[in-house]
Write a protein that holds these residues in place. Structure first.
Motif, PDB file in Angstrom:
ATOM      1  N   GLU A 258       0.950  -1.440  -0.241  1.00  0.00           N
ATOM      2  CA  GLU A 258      -0.436  -0.081  -0.476  1.00  0.00           C
ATOM      3  C   GLU A 258       0.838   1.325  -0.145  1.00  0.00           C
ATOM      4  OE1 GLU A 258      -4.333  -0.998   2.589  1.00  0.00           O
ATOM      5  OE2 GLU A 258      -2.774  -0.932   3.542  1.00  0.00           O
ATOM      6  N   SER A 259       0.508   1.883  -0.936  1.00  0.00           N
ATOM      7  CA  SER A 259       1.332   3.605  -0.894  1.00  0.00           C
ATOM      8  C   SER A 259       0.540   4.345  -0.601  1.00  0.00           C
ATOM      9  CB  SER A 259       1.982   3.578  -1.932  1.00  0.00           C
ATOM     10  OG  SER A 259       0.701   4.074  -2.970  1.00  0.00           O
ATOM     11  N   GLY A 260       0.950   5.495  -0.765  1.00  0.00           N
ATOM     12  CA  GLY A 260       0.490   6.954  -0.307  1.00  0.00           C
ATOM     13  C   GLY A 260       0.137   7.299   1.552  1.00  0.00           C
ATOM     14  N   PRO A 261       0.002   8.539   2.091  1.00  0.00           N
ATOM     15  CA  PRO A 261      -0.063   9.133   3.372  1.00  0.00           C
ATOM     16  C   PRO A 261      -1.003   8.016   3.923  1.00  0.00           C
ATOM     17  CG  PRO A 261      -1.663   9.790   1.733  1.00  0.00           C
ATOM     18  CD  PRO A 261      -0.956   9.448   0.616  1.00  0.00           C
ATOM     19  N   GLU A 262       0.122   8.125   5.464  1.00  0.00           N
ATOM     20  CA  GLU A 262      -0.863   7.118   6.128  1.00  0.00           C
ATOM     21  C   GLU A 262      -2.512   8.351   7.007  1.00  0.00           C
ATOM     22  OE1 GLU A 262       1.558   3.914   7.699  1.00  0.00           O
ATOM     23  OE2 GLU A 262       2.034   5.450   8.985  1.00  0.00           O
ATOM     24  N   GLN A 263      -3.325   8.105   7.595  1.00  0.00           N
ATOM     25  CA  GLN A 263      -4.027   8.633   8.538  1.00  0.00           C
ATOM     26  C   GLN A 263      -4.068   7.753   9.800  1.00  0.00           C
ATOM     27  OE1 GLN A 263      -6.309  11.522   8.739  1.00  0.00           O
ATOM     28  NE2 GLN A 263      -6.018  10.953  10.190  1.00  0.00           N
ATOM     29  N   GLN A 264      -3.712   8.178  10.835  1.00  0.00           N
ATOM     30  CA  GLN A 264      -4.308   7.922  12.048  1.00  0.00           C
ATOM     31  C   GLN A 264      -4.939   7.775  12.345  1.00  0.00           C
ATOM     32  OE1 GLN A 264      -1.960   6.774  13.922  1.00  0.00           O
ATOM     33  NE2 GLN A 264      -2.691   6.037  15.382  1.00  0.00           N
ATOM     34  N   VAL A 265      -6.050   6.706  12.678  1.00  0.00           N
ATOM     35  CA  VAL A 265      -7.181   6.376  12.907  1.00  0.00           C
ATOM     36  C   VAL A 265      -7.290   6.357  14.494  1.00  0.00           C
ATOM     37  CG1 VAL A 265      -9.391   6.032  12.362  1.00  0.00           C
ATOM     38  CG2 VAL A 265      -7.831   6.100  10.750  1.00  0.00           C
ATOM     39  N   LEU A 266      -8.243   6.669  15.846  1.00  0.00           N
ATOM     40  CA  LEU A 266      -8.851   5.631  16.956  1.00  0.00           C
ATOM     41  C   LEU A 266     -10.624   5.466  16.958  1.00  0.00           C
ATOM     42  CD1 LEU A 266      -7.579   4.711  19.822  1.00  0.00           C
ATOM     43  CD2 LEU A 266      -9.161   7.441  20.442  1.00  0.00           C
ATOM     44  N   LEU A 267     -10.330   3.968  16.759  1.00  0.00           N
ATOM     45  CA  LEU A 267     -11.866   3.814  17.385  1.00  0.00           C
ATOM     46  C   LEU A 267     -12.370   3.795  18.419  1.00  0.00           C
ATOM     47  CD1 LEU A 267     -11.559   1.221  13.979  1.00  0.00           C
ATOM     48  CD2 LEU A 267     -12.188   3.030  13.908  1.00  0.00           C
ATOM     49  N   VAL A 268     -13.035   3.902  18.680  1.00  0.00           N
ATOM     50  CA  VAL A 268     -13.646   4.403  19.741  1.00  0.00           C
ATOM     51  C   VAL A 268     -14.963   2.756  20.435  1.00  0.00           C
ATOM     52  CG1 VAL A 268     -15.066   5.044  22.546  1.00  0.00           C
ATOM     53  CG2 VAL A 268     -13.031   6.098  20.714  1.00  0.00           C
ATOM     54  N   GLN A 269     -14.849   2.090  21.459  1.00  0.00           N
ATOM     55  CA  GLN A 269     -15.823   0.802  21.743  1.00  0.00           C
ATOM     56  C   GLN A 269     -16.832   1.929  24.057  1.00  0.00           C
ATOM     57  OE1 GLN A 269     -15.117  -2.978  20.434  1.00  0.00           O
ATOM     58  NE2 GLN A 269     -15.402  -4.090  23.117  1.00  0.00           N
ATOM     59  N   GLY A 270     -18.138   2.207  23.388  1.00  0.00           N
ATOM     60  CA  GLY A 270     -18.373   2.443  24.497  1.00  0.00           C
ATOM     61  C   GLY A 270     -18.710   1.303  25.413  1.00  0.00           C
ATOM     62  N   ASN A 271     -19.164   0.664  24.634  1.00  0.00           N
ATOM     63  CA  ASN A 271     -19.908  -0.632  25.183  1.00  0.00           C
ATOM     64  C   ASN A 271     -21.068  -0.340  25.957  1.00  0.00           C
ATOM     65  OD1 ASN A 271     -20.246  -3.154  26.544  1.00  0.00           O
ATOM     66  ND2 ASN A 271     -18.805  -3.183  28.239  1.00  0.00           N
ATOM     67  N   ILE A 272     -21.798   0.725  25.954  1.00  0.00           N
ATOM     68  CA  ILE A 272     -23.022   0.935  26.271  1.00  0.00           C
ATOM     69  C   ILE A 272     -23.802  -0.112  26.657  1.00  0.00           C
ATOM     70  CG2 ILE A 272     -24.564   3.269  26.650  1.00  0.00           C
ATOM     71  CD1 ILE A 272     -21.463   4.384  26.985  1.00  0.00           C
ATOM     72  N   PRO A 273     -25.013  -0.474  27.561  1.00  0.00           N
ATOM     73  CA  PRO A 273     -26.241  -1.838  27.411  1.00  0.00           C
ATOM     74  C   PRO A 273     -27.009  -1.256  26.990  1.00  0.00           C
ATOM     75  CG  PRO A 273     -24.881  -0.587  29.721  1.00  0.00           C
ATOM     76  CD  PRO A 273     -24.634  -0.404  28.864  1.00  0.00           C
ATOM     77  N   GLN A 274     -27.446  -1.851  25.528  1.00  0.00           N
ATOM     78  CA  GLN A 274     -28.602  -1.270  25.077  1.00  0.00           C
ATOM     79  C   GLN A 274     -30.255  -1.325  25.574  1.00  0.00           C
ATOM     80  OE1 GLN A 274     -28.698  -1.578  21.988  1.00  0.00           O
ATOM     81  NE2 GLN A 274     -30.315  -0.123  21.560  1.00  0.00           N
ATOM     82  N   ASP A 275     -29.874  -2.117  27.025  1.00  0.00           N
ATOM     83  CA  ASP A 275     -30.742  -1.578  27.975  1.00  0.00           C
ATOM     84  C   ASP A 275     -31.225  -0.320  28.503  1.00  0.00           C
ATOM     85  OD1 ASP A 275     -29.809  -2.434  29.919  1.00  0.00           O
ATOM     86  OD2 ASP A 275     -30.570  -3.848  30.614  1.00  0.00           O
ATOM     87  N   VAL A 276     -30.029   0.457  28.549  1.00  0.00           N
ATOM     88  CA  VAL A 276     -30.140   1.522  28.940  1.00  0.00           C
ATOM     89  C   VAL A 276     -29.665   2.885  28.471  1.00  0.00           C
ATOM     90  CG1 VAL A 276     -29.255   1.330  31.423  1.00  0.00           C
ATOM     91  CG2 VAL A 276     -27.223   2.167  29.683  1.00  0.00           C
ATOM     92  N   LYS A 277     -29.443   2.581  27.061  1.00  0.00           N
ATOM     93  CA  LYS A 277     -28.990   3.572  25.879  1.00  0.00           C
ATOM     94  C   LYS A 277     -29.535   4.068  25.610  1.00  0.00           C
ATOM     95  CE  LYS A 277     -27.040   3.719  21.147  1.00  0.00           C
ATOM     96  NZ  LYS A 277     -25.403   4.154  21.819  1.00  0.00           N
ATOM     97  N   TRP A 278     -31.421   4.649  25.275  1.00  0.00           N
ATOM     98  CA  TRP A 278     -31.974   6.002  24.961  1.00  0.00           C
ATOM     99  C   TRP A 278     -32.712   6.369  26.962  1.00  0.00           C
ATOM    100  CZ3 TRP A 278     -31.350   7.460  20.754  1.00  0.00           C
ATOM    101  CH2 TRP A 278     -30.851   6.850  19.662  1.00  0.00           C
TER     102      TRP A 278
END
Length: 512
Positions: A218-238
């Motif tokens: 792969e070539s070209g400039p790099e993009q640094q990425v941060l992926l965030v996983q909050g793990n918010i329970p579905q039953d309280v999400k809303w």
């Protein structure tokens, strides 16, 4: 010796088991190459109607084993009784089982008219897989080719044919393997010389093409990425009472993980469970976080707009600049039936959505990439990532990085998050752009333009994943021309379906 009816159905069930086991989890992808061999044994010499029944049985078993997690969604979050959930689940599996059933019915009719299954089965199977991708809003979940998502040399042809090229190859291999075994075990059976040669040539070309692509760095400039996983329970999400803890969780994880200004920070689908555009306090905190870290931040949040006096709700992603300004919004284009809207709602007033929090969503109007300093982002929200045409439209519009934001909490600790991830691999390869994925409860991951998965977070844990991606150039044959291969297979399927009618009509004419 003629096979008994009971033995035939047992062989068909074995095919269904092999098919289910080919996909995550457990992902025994090798089984896909022989999954239909027991079914071919059961239907060998059978009448078309009998072949239909046996293939329907195999399909029902296969999809039931693959989609068992549907019951988790319907009982846990849809609050349906288990009996109702199971009935709907079996109805879905029965619908999907019609595709292999119709395939084997057409194959047997074709064989009676002189069309070899070496031609008809891969063509018809692939053509009907394509139909499944758009009929009744489409459900292309785990098409046959997706079983090979970890076999990088094979999947590179997806930039030419999409996943359908792999489905065709696997279907052809199944017929060849069955014919080889038949020639060994049955006296007088013909060895499939031409079919075997065709398979070996296609496999050799596919693998050679794959290694050729993989050998190019792969070539070209790099993009640094941060992926965030909050793990918010579905039953309280809303629940509004949990808004503070939700925002605080994402702030904390982002500050811990973002070490470099200019890093693209990605939060999952509906990470902010309120209307970002209308919430002054928490929205200001999120904008301030982006400015503090001097990094662009992409977050999922519902949107609302008025059009011609009507209120429209949208499942959206907002892009915040390193200066803390909202610089773009991307709206989900392909909605989840019964999850984000109710099809035929006026005719089905007794059916409710399974997603709590907001009324029916409306689809976005067009694929509009979001521009950062380092990349142009095509945002695929949850379910729409399984539709190749959505990813293609973003890349065609200029996106050079695909972003899948999703909330797979619905699936629980099942195979579904792994199955969902397997399909995202093909979106990257088809368009030759990297795909980064932020999921509320996992699996969060980064995938390069050749389909290599660079990191996977565990399910149901708070996590961050840092990755470096090379924005792609797109411009693949598949991106430009779409499902040409699948359409050709569908045309071939139509010919296979029509040819027996033509020969039958000729026979009647001669008798007269």
């Amino acid at each position: 010796m003629k096979m008994s009816s009971r033995a035939g159905y047992l062989w068909a069930l074995l095919s269904g088991v092999f098919l289910a086991l080919s996909f995550p989890i457990p992902g025994l992808s090798i089984l896909a190459w022989c999954a239909f061999v027991p079914l071919f044994k059961a239907t060998d010499g059978a009448a078309p109607g009998k072949a239909f029944n046996l293939a329907f049985t195999a399909g029902l078993a296969g999809y039931a084993g693959m989609l068992y997690w549907v019951n988790i969604v319907m009982t846990t979050y849809g609050k349906l009784p288990l009996s109702v959930s199971f009935a709907l689940y079996m109805f879905l599996c029965a619908y999907l089982a019609l595709y292999p059933a119709v395939t084997l019915w057409l194959v047997r009719r074709g064989e009676n008219a002189g069309i070899s299954a070496l031609v008809s089965f891969p063509v018809i199977w692939t053509g009907l897989e394509f139909v499944r991708s758009f009929l009744l809003t489409g459900f292309p979940w785990e098409s046959l080719g997706y079983s090979q998502y970890r076999t990088l040399p094979l999947i590179q042809i997806a930039d030419l044919t999409g996943v359908y090229g792999l489905s065709f190859l696997i279907a052809l291999a199944n017929v060849v393997i069955f014919r080889v075994l038949l020639s060994v075990s049955r006296k007088g059976a013909t060895y499939p010389v031409r079919g075997l040669i065709a398979l070996l040539v296609l496999m050799a070309l596919t693998v050679a093409y794959g290694f050729g692509v993989l050998s190019r760095p792969e070539s070209g400039p790099e993009q640094q990425v941060l992926l965030v996983q909050g793990n918010i329970p579905q039953d309280v999400k809303w629940d509004p009472a949990f808004q503070e803890s939700t925002v605080a969780t994402y702030e904390r994880l982002t500050r811990l993980g973002c070490r470099e200004p200019g890093t693209l920070v990605v939060w999952p689908e509906s990470a902010l469970p309120f209307f970002f555009q209308a919430e002054p306090v928490y929205a200001a905190r999120v904008r301030a976080l982006a400015a503090e870290l001097k990094s662009p931040l992409l977050t999922g949040s519902p949107a609302v707009e008025k059009e011609d006096g009507l209120v429209r709700y949208l499942n959206s992603a907002y892009l915040i600049s390193p200066q803390g300004a909202v610089v773009g919004r991307s709206d989900k284009l392909h909605l989840v039936p019964f999850g984000e809207y109710v099809p035929l709602a006026k005719l089905l007033p007794f059916v409710n959505k399974m997603v709590a929090g907001i009324g029916d969503f409306s689809p976005g109007k067009s694929a509009v990439p979001l521009q950062t300093d380092g990349a142009r982002l095509g945002v695929l929200v949850c379910f729409e990532g399984i539709f190749p045409e959505v990813a293609r439209s973003y890349v065609a519009a200029g996106a050079n990085v695909l972003v899948n934001i999703t909330n797979d909490a619905w699936f629980g600790r099942s195979s579904a998050p792994y199955q969902h991830l397997s399909m995202m691999v093909f979106r990257a390869v088809e368009n030759r752009v990297p795909l980064v994925r932020a999921a509320n409860t996992g699996i969060t991951s980064a995938i390069d333009s050749r389909g290599h998965i660079d990191g996977m977070t565990p399910l149901f844990e708070e996590a961050t994943l840092a990755a470096k991606v090379h924005p792609g150039k797109g411009g693949t044959f598949y991106n430009r021309f779409g499902d040409v291969f699948a359409i050709l297979c569908l045309c071939g399927a139509a010919v296979c379906a029509g040819y027996p009618l033509k020969t039958s009509a000729k026979g009647k004419t001669k008798k007269k």
